[in-house]
Every structure is written in structure tokens, then in C-alpha cells.
Design a protein around this motif. Structure first.
Motif, PDB file in Angstrom:
ATOM      1  N   PRO A   1       0.798  -1.230   0.000  1.00  0.00           N
ATOM      2  CA  PRO A   1       0.000   0.000   0.000  1.00  0.00           C
ATOM      3  C   PRO A   1       0.832   1.282   0.000  1.00  0.00           C
ATOM      4  CG  PRO A   1      -1.028  -1.605   1.418  1.00  0.00           C
ATOM      5  CD  PRO A   1       0.294  -2.204   0.992  1.00  0.00           C
ATOM      6  N   LYS A   2       1.918   1.295   0.747  1.00  0.00           N
ATOM      7  CA  LYS A   2       2.763   2.493   0.834  1.00  0.00           C
ATOM      8  C   LYS A   2       4.033   2.373   0.016  1.00  0.00           C
ATOM      9  CE  LYS A   2       1.277   3.550   5.576  1.00  0.00           C
ATOM     10  NZ  LYS A   2       1.733   3.667   6.988  1.00  0.00           N
TER      11      LYS A   2
ATOM     12  N   THR B   1      12.353  -4.700   0.947  1.00  0.00           N
ATOM     13  CA  THR B   1      12.965  -3.389   1.175  1.00  0.00           C
ATOM     14  C   THR B   1      12.400  -2.310   0.257  1.00  0.00           C
ATOM     15  OG1 THR B   1      15.020  -4.512   1.779  1.00  0.00           O
ATOM     16  CG2 THR B   1      15.156  -2.142   1.363  1.00  0.00           C
ATOM     17  N   ASN B   2      12.219  -2.642  -1.003  1.00  0.00           N
ATOM     18  CA  ASN B   2      11.817  -1.636  -1.994  1.00  0.00           C
ATOM     19  C   ASN B   2      10.578  -2.063  -2.776  1.00  0.00           C
ATOM     20  OD1 ASN B   2      14.160   0.223  -1.635  1.00  0.00           O
ATOM     21  ND2 ASN B   2      15.310  -1.563  -2.336  1.00  0.00           N
ATOM     22  N   SER B   3       9.573  -2.554  -2.079  1.00  0.00           N
ATOM     23  CA  SER B   3       8.331  -2.900  -2.783  1.00  0.00           C
ATOM     24  C   SER B   3       7.789  -1.646  -3.465  1.00  0.00           C
ATOM     25  CB  SER B   3       7.292  -3.465  -1.809  1.00  0.00           C
ATOM     26  OG  SER B   3       6.897  -2.495  -0.863  1.00  0.00           O
ATOM     27  N   LEU B   4       7.149  -1.830  -4.597  1.00  0.00           N
ATOM     28  CA  LEU B   4       6.629  -0.700  -5.356  1.00  0.00           C
ATOM     29  C   LEU B   4       5.332  -0.174  -4.760  1.00  0.00           C
ATOM     30  CD1 LEU B   4       7.223  -2.042  -8.988  1.00  0.00           C
ATOM     31  CD2 LEU B   4       8.673  -0.478  -7.663  1.00  0.00           C
ATOM     32  N   LYS B   5       4.995   1.056  -5.107  1.00  0.00           N
ATOM     33  CA  LYS B   5       3.706   1.635  -4.744  1.00  0.00           C
ATOM     34  C   LYS B   5       2.686   1.271  -5.827  1.00  0.00           C
ATOM     35  CE  LYS B   5       5.807   5.710  -2.576  1.00  0.00           C
ATOM     36  NZ  LYS B   5       5.942   7.181  -2.655  1.00  0.00           N
ATOM     37  N   PRO B   6       1.405   1.284  -5.485  1.00  0.00           N
ATOM     38  CA  PRO B   6       0.394   1.007  -6.501  1.00  0.00           C
ATOM     39  C   PRO B   6       0.509   1.938  -7.713  1.00  0.00           C
ATOM     40  CG  PRO B   6      -0.594   0.913  -4.328  1.00  0.00           C
ATOM     41  CD  PRO B   6       0.812   1.406  -4.132  1.00  0.00           C
ATOM     42  N   SER B   7       0.896   3.172  -7.478  1.00  0.00           N
ATOM     43  CA  SER B   7       1.006   4.144  -8.582  1.00  0.00           C
ATOM     44  C   SER B   7       2.130   3.810  -9.555  1.00  0.00           C
ATOM     45  CB  SER B   7       1.217   5.556  -8.018  1.00  0.00           C
ATOM     46  OG  SER B   7       2.369   5.603  -7.194  1.00  0.00           O
ATOM     47  N   ASP B   8       3.009   2.899  -9.179  1.00  0.00           N
ATOM     48  CA  ASP B   8       4.108   2.475 -10.059  1.00  0.00           C
ATOM     49  C   ASP B   8       3.678   1.407 -11.063  1.00  0.00           C
ATOM     50  OD1 ASP B   8       5.997   4.088  -8.697  1.00  0.00           O
ATOM     51  OD2 ASP B   8       6.304   2.538  -7.178  1.00  0.00           O
TER      52      ASP B   8
ATOM     53  N   THR C   1      -7.883  -3.733   3.204  1.00  0.00           N
ATOM     54  CA  THR C   1      -9.351  -3.740   3.113  1.00  0.00           C
ATOM     55  C   THR C   1      -9.932  -2.560   2.339  1.00  0.00           C
ATOM     56  OG1 THR C   1      -9.381  -2.743   5.309  1.00  0.00           O
ATOM     57  CG2 THR C   1      -9.787  -5.096   5.182  1.00  0.00           C
ATOM     58  N   ASN C   2      -9.374  -1.386   2.509  1.00  0.00           N
ATOM     59  CA  ASN C   2      -9.969  -0.202   1.880  1.00  0.00           C
ATOM     60  C   ASN C   2      -8.949   0.614   1.089  1.00  0.00           C
ATOM     61  OD1 ASN C   2     -12.784  -0.303   2.968  1.00  0.00           O
ATOM     62  ND2 ASN C   2     -11.688  -0.258   4.913  1.00  0.00           N
ATOM     63  N   ASN C   3      -7.969  -0.071   0.510  1.00  0.00           N
ATOM     64  CA  ASN C   3      -6.956   0.642  -0.261  1.00  0.00           C
ATOM     65  C   ASN C   3      -7.452   0.807  -1.699  1.00  0.00           C
ATOM     66  OD1 ASN C   3      -4.457   0.855  -2.061  1.00  0.00           O
ATOM     67  ND2 ASN C   3      -3.641   1.226  -0.015  1.00  0.00           N
ATOM     68  N   LYS C   4      -7.913   2.020  -2.013  1.00  0.00           N
ATOM     69  CA  LYS C   4      -8.538   2.265  -3.314  1.00  0.00           C
ATOM     70  C   LYS C   4      -7.589   2.015  -4.478  1.00  0.00           C
ATOM     71  CE  LYS C   4     -11.301   5.562  -5.929  1.00  0.00           C
ATOM     72  NZ  LYS C   4     -10.617   5.247  -7.191  1.00  0.00           N
ATOM     73  N   GLU C   5      -6.333   2.405  -4.327  1.00  0.00           N
ATOM     74  CA  GLU C   5      -5.377   2.231  -5.424  1.00  0.00           C
ATOM     75  C   GLU C   5      -5.186   0.753  -5.770  1.00  0.00           C
ATOM     76  OE1 GLU C   5      -2.042   5.574  -5.517  1.00  0.00           O
ATOM     77  OE2 GLU C   5      -2.177   4.617  -3.549  1.00  0.00           O
ATOM     78  N   ILE C   6      -5.032  -0.063  -4.741  1.00  0.00           N
ATOM     79  CA  ILE C   6      -4.852  -1.498  -4.996  1.00  0.00           C
ATOM     80  C   ILE C   6      -6.156  -2.118  -5.488  1.00  0.00           C
ATOM     81  CG2 ILE C   6      -4.332  -3.734  -3.934  1.00  0.00           C
ATOM     82  CD1 ILE C   6      -2.281  -2.314  -2.205  1.00  0.00           C
ATOM     83  N   HIS C   7      -7.282  -1.678  -4.937  1.00  0.00           N
ATOM     84  CA  HIS C   7      -8.573  -2.170  -5.399  1.00  0.00           C
ATOM     85  C   HIS C   7      -8.775  -1.861  -6.880  1.00  0.00           C
ATOM     86  CE1 HIS C   7     -10.950  -2.751  -1.392  1.00  0.00           C
ATOM     87  NE2 HIS C   7      -9.777  -3.350  -1.386  1.00  0.00           N
TER      88      HIS C   7
END
Length: 226
Positions: A49-50, A83-90, A112-118
Motif C-alpha cells: 500500500p505504501k 525493502t523496496n516494494s513498489l507503490k500502486p502508482s508504479d 481492506t480499503n486501499n482504493k489504489e490497490i482495489h
């Protein structure tokens, strides 16, 4: 080449409790190790998520196999996943053949409520590609709605970590919700087998596994249907 997007948690404790949680290691490593040893070439991308650091539940290390620990210490996995997981925006959702939600109790707070991942999961789902989860990873699907504002799990056969397993894990009073309760509330057909036994099922392009012992069954279903 088949591309799989693996979703990991950034949450490292149980809400206001100081007890540590995070990714249940085997739910990532067993999945990857199984698919790496098939006749299909897979590429794995990790998001959270982050973005950035992904904590590992210390309890999961006690259940880790030699193969799990080998991957856990692998430079590629440490760098790309922990260590460097990507963000959904990537992410460009059109590149992926499957999204896989890993578990560990931490996901109950940030899947549960992460709009970007959803949004990413929904686009993959709408292209009839695979949306999958194991154990608490079902948290990523419980509130996922389509463009008609309908839960995608409605009238679908799914599974996840059960209430009985939550009680046996000793975390019943520390979790923010119960998977089975929310699944039923959102009109899913929640299925399960005996506690802590391997169980996974497929309904359309949804593939779900019950608990940490179900990873290989989920991976096999992904392999057979991708």
C-alpha cells in the motif's frame, strides 16, 4: 512469460497492540518457489500500500522451510519484496496476468480499503485474468466492488482464514474483523475445511486459499488457469 503482481503488507503490529505482525513469509515464498519450478516462465512484481519496507511476521519464520529461508535471504527478494516494494502508482495493471494477495495479520489493516490497490485488482478482474489470495489476503477482496457497485465476491465461492482458526491462533480479540463474518455479510459463499488443513478453490477467475497451509494449492490453481 506470465506476470504476477504480489501484494504485501506494510503493517507491523496489531492495531494499538504492540505485538508484531507483517507478511506471513511462506505465503510469498512458497507461492514463488512453486511457480518458479513449473514449465511456465513467471515474472514477479511486488507492491504494498505504501511501497518500500515490508515487515515479516516473526512467528512465520518458525514455520519456514529451508527453501523459504533461502528465498528470504536472497538478494533479489530482499531488495524487490522486503525493502523496496513498489507503490500502486508504479504499476500498469494491463501488464499482469494475475494479482495475488498474500496474508499475515497486517493485511487486515491495510488491504481492506486501499482504493489504489482495489482499482488495480478490479482492472485485472474485469479482463477475466486471475485475482487470487491466501489466508488473511482475502481482506483484499472482501470489499472490492465492480463498476456497478457490486461486491465481486457476491454469490461466489471463496475461502480465507476462518473464525475457528482466528480463535486457535490467539488473535481473535486483536483483529479488526473476522473474514468469514464480512464475507457472509457481503453475500459471498464462504467455504472452509478443517482448521489448519490445506484448502483452496476456484470460482471463475477468483482463486482463494484458506490458511498458510494452502499456499501450494493456490499456486497450483494459478498455474493451471493462467
Amino acid at each position: 512469460m506470465k506476470k504476477i503482481l504480489i501484494v504485501l503488507t506494510n503493517t507491523n503490529q496489531y492495531g494499538n497492540y504492540k505485538e508484531k505482525t507483517g507478511l506471513w513469509l511462506g505465503e510469498a515464498t512458497e507461492f514463488i518457489n512453486f511457480l518458479k519450478n513449473t514449465d511456465i516462465k513467471f515474472e514477479f512484481t511486488f507492491i504494498s500500500p505504501k511501497g518500500g519496507k515490508v515487515p515479516v511476521d516473526p512467528r512465520s519464520l518458525k514455520f519456514a522451510s529451508e527453501e523459504d529461508i533461502k528465498l528470504y535471504k536472497d538478494k533479489w527478494f530482499v531488495d524487490k519484496a522486503l525493502t523496496n516494494s513498489l507503490k500502486p502508482s508504479d504499476i500498469k495493471d494491463e501488464e499482469y496476468d494475475c494479482i495475488y494477495f498474500t496474508g499475515g495479520h497486517g493485511v487486515m489493516w491495510d488491504f481492506t480499503n486501499n482504493k489504489e490497490i482495489h482499482d488495480i485488482a478490479l482492472k485485472i478482474y474485469e479482463k477475466n485474468k486471475i485475482v487470487s489470495s491466501v489466508c488473511h489476503g482475502i481482506a483484499g477482496l472482501l470489499y472490492l466492488k465492480d463498476k456497478n457497485n457490486k461486491f465481486i465476491i457476491e454469490s461466489r465461492n471463496i475461502t480465507g482464514f476462518t473464525t475457528t482458526e482466528e480463535i486457535l491462533s490467539g488473535k481473535y480479540r486483536k483483529v479488526p474483523f473476522l473474514n468469514k463474518k464480512i464475507a457472509i455479510k457481503n453475500n459471498a459463499n464462504f467455504k472452509s475445511k478443517r482448521f489448519y488443513k490445506p484448502y483452496a478453490l476456484k470460482d471463475g477467475n477468483l482463486i482463494t486459499g484458506q490458511n498458510p497451509f494452502s499456499v501450494i494449492k493456490v499456486a497450483k490453481l494459478v498455474y493451471e488457469n493462467i
